[in-house]
Design an enzyme around this catalytic site. Structure first.
Site, PDB file in Angstrom:
ATOM      1  N   SER A  81       0.868  -1.164   0.000  1.00  0.00           N
ATOM      2  CA  SER A  81       0.000   0.000   0.000  1.00  0.00           C
ATOM      3  C   SER A  81       0.905   1.214   0.000  1.00  0.00           C
ATOM      4  O   SER A  81       1.891   1.263   0.706  1.00  0.00           O
ATOM      5  CB  SER A  81      -0.917   0.004   1.206  1.00  0.00           C
ATOM      6  OG  SER A  81      -0.417  -0.845   2.180  1.00  0.00           O
ATOM      7  N   CYS A  82       0.569   2.143  -0.852  1.00  0.00           N
ATOM      8  CA  CYS A  82       1.397   3.330  -0.977  1.00  0.00           C
ATOM      9  C   CYS A  82       1.215   4.175   0.264  1.00  0.00           C
ATOM     10  O   CYS A  82       0.129   4.262   0.794  1.00  0.00           O
ATOM     11  CB  CYS A  82       0.961   4.150  -2.162  1.00  0.00           C
ATOM     12  SG  CYS A  82       0.732   3.128  -3.583  1.00  0.00           S
ATOM     13  N   VAL A  83       2.295   4.800   0.692  1.00  0.00           N
ATOM     14  CA  VAL A  83       2.137   5.700   1.825  1.00  0.00           C
ATOM     15  C   VAL A  83       1.538   7.016   1.378  1.00  0.00           C
ATOM     16  O   VAL A  83       1.432   7.272   0.219  1.00  0.00           O
ATOM     17  CB  VAL A  83       3.461   5.983   2.536  1.00  0.00           C
ATOM     18  CG1 VAL A  83       3.492   5.211   3.828  1.00  0.00           C
ATOM     19  CG2 VAL A  83       4.636   5.635   1.684  1.00  0.00           C
TER      20      VAL A  83
END
Lengths: 103, 409
Positions: free
Chosen positions: A101-103
């Site tokens: 999951s992208c920050v």
């Protein structure tokens, strides 16, 4: 990185057990990884796994939401197939990288 | 006369209007900005409103005052874009043609995506703080709340400003301590992530802070619905968490016009080259910030760093040169941790947040992944920088590209 033997085949895996090369994946390997996750694979599981492999190898980033809307399985069904953390477990069994999951 | 149309006058659209008007000749290029909202909200300030640190007027200014002279500003909803015709249609019937289009219409909360969320408890015991109204309503609620179970929930990934719910938890802890009711409040942090944050080092540091402050984290919690009758949230795997007060980050999605135009994915984000910031499909469309699907944070700092790259590449495209500027996914976030302290993270597509000093290697003054007072002042000062320098596209003494100098591996 480490090596592991699944179904008589040596594959390289990351520290948390994801295949580093999706091309090394076979259905037999999937069955053994699934056992480690406590899952007995059915045809329904394989249908979802194949879908995830196909999309991911095309470069699409999948989320639980996109899979739930895909028509393959709804979100609740996805959780029933791969309890707890469905996308992580399904990705590991599908021999693809851990979903980030992208920050 | 050639035309640039910018959709969205938030952080990104406003910066681009200012940067472009400075260099493009007025008799050769017209620039038009469209936004449905007359007000510019300083969104990082929403976080402070529930606790009365900021009040509702502290975060609002008219958008028009940041649009430079020589740029046409239209306040109206966008109906749709027909990218193959280079045309934007507004809901009032107005039609705008363009040579180049910049999309900067951001991401927005969609509470209606979660069953039961917008019901009889909405803004009574269920609040968001991602809108001005939500943050103000929560401030009113907290003034008289006497305690109970406060549940924080993140409904879906990705969402804007990924550190904000953590900051909210830390500031809530401080708020209840100072009010003398911390022993009457249980704080639960429910998240679809496997820990406090995404990447290992920052997740560990922030997870420990949560623990230190007695905030209970419930990881891998993927929200299915809200049962507002019995006041509980329910995950897809059947776990239930009861609440007296629910603060939620609802599902985030790109703008509705993106869906109406068939230009986005199922979350209304537009497929964008993560290095050049040009649309993957249309050569004369660039996408800035939250509206794009690039794999980095949806956050103002990203927009700010990306705007330099987008500017270089748009000018290159105008002049028919190859697009050589490359965005590295640079993001930089102050994290309020409560009691006058703060932390800071700095990262990009390739490098996870690491400990160290910023922006000067070895000196700082800010500490990366450290919990210090000076980091908190950085955040406090930033509001002034935002209104006076950043939106106007002025140079800040920060590099767009992330640097490894000052970081500890």
């Amino acid at each position: 990185m480490a090596e592991k033997v699944y179904a008589g085949k040596t594959v390289s895996v990351t520290d948390d057990g994801y295949l580093t090369d999706p091309n090394q994946w076979t259905k037999e390997i999937a069955i053994e990884i699934a056992k480690e996750e406590g899952i007995e694979l059915t045809d329904k599981h394989f249908a979802v796994i194949e879908y995830i492999r196909e999309k991911t190898l095309k470069g699409e980033a999948l989320t639980i939401r996109t899979i739930g809307k895909s028509g393959m399985v709804d979100t609740k069904g996805f959780y029933e197939l791969f309890p707890g953390a469905p996308l992580k477990k399904a990705s590991r069994i599908a021999g693809i990288a851990k979903p980030s999951s992208c920050v | 006369m050639k035309k640039i149309v910018i959709l969205g006058a938030g952080t990104g659209g406003t910066i681009m209007a200012n940067k472009l008007r400075k260099v493009l000749e007025r008799d050769e290029w017209s620039i038009t900005v469209v936004d449905k909202e007359p007000n510019h909200y300083y969104q990082p300030g929403f976080l402070f409103i529930p606790f009365g640190i900021y009040n509702k007027h502290d975060v609002v200014k008219p958008k028009a005052s940041f649009i430079p002279a020589g740029v046409k500003f239209i306040i109206n909803e966008i109906d749709r874009v027909e990218p193959d015709k280079n045309t934007v249609y507004l809901t009032n019937g107005q039609i705008l043609e363009y040579d180049f289009l910049i999309v900067a219409t951001g991401t927005h909360i969609k509470p209606a995506e979660t069953p039961g969320l917008v019901g009889r408890e909405w803004r009574k015991s269920i609040f968001d703080f991602y809108t001005h109204e939500g943050a103000v309503a929560l401030q009113t609620f907290l003034k008289t709340w006497e305690g109970g179970d406060m549940v924080i929930n993140i409904a879906e990934l990705p969402f804007k400003c990924p550190v904000a719910p953590l900051e909210f938890a830390f500031l809530a802890d401080e708020f209840f301590v100072k009010k003398g009711i911390r022993d009457k409040v249980n704080i639960y942090y429910t998240t679809p992530l496997s820990g406090a944050f995404t990447k290992p080092k920052s997740s560990k540091m922030l997870g420990e802070l949560l623990q230190e402050k007695n905030i209970h984290i419930i990881p891998d919690f993927y929200l299915e619905r809200v049962d507002d009758e019995n006041k509980k949230i329910i995950s897809y795997d059947g776990r239930e968490v009861k609440f007296d007060l629910l603060t939620i980050i609802p599902v985030n999605m790109g703008a509705d016009w993106v869906a109406r135009s068939g230009m986005g994915d199922d979350m209304n984000y537009i497929a964008t080259d993560k290095y050049t910031l040009r649309s993957e499909k249309w050569e004369n469309i660039f996408v800035l910030g939250d509206a794009s699907n690039i794999p980095t944070s949806k956050a103002g700092s990203v927009v700010h760093f990306a705007s330099d790259v987008l500017f270089d590449n748009l000018i290159a495209a105008i002049e028919g040169r190859p697009l050589i500027a490359k965005f590295d996914g640079h993001s930089n976030c102050y994290i309020e941790t409560g009691f006058g302290k703060g932390s800071l993270i700095d990262f990009n597509y390739e490098t996870e947040p690491l400990p160290g000093t910023y922006p000067l290697p070895g000196i700082g003054p800010f500490g990366l992944l450290k919990n210090t007072r000076i980091n908190h002042y950085g955040k406090v000062m930033f509001r002034w920088i935002y209104w006076h320098l950043l939106l106007k596209g002025k140079e800040l003494p920060l590099e767009s590209q992330m640097t490894m100098a000052g970081k500890e591996l």
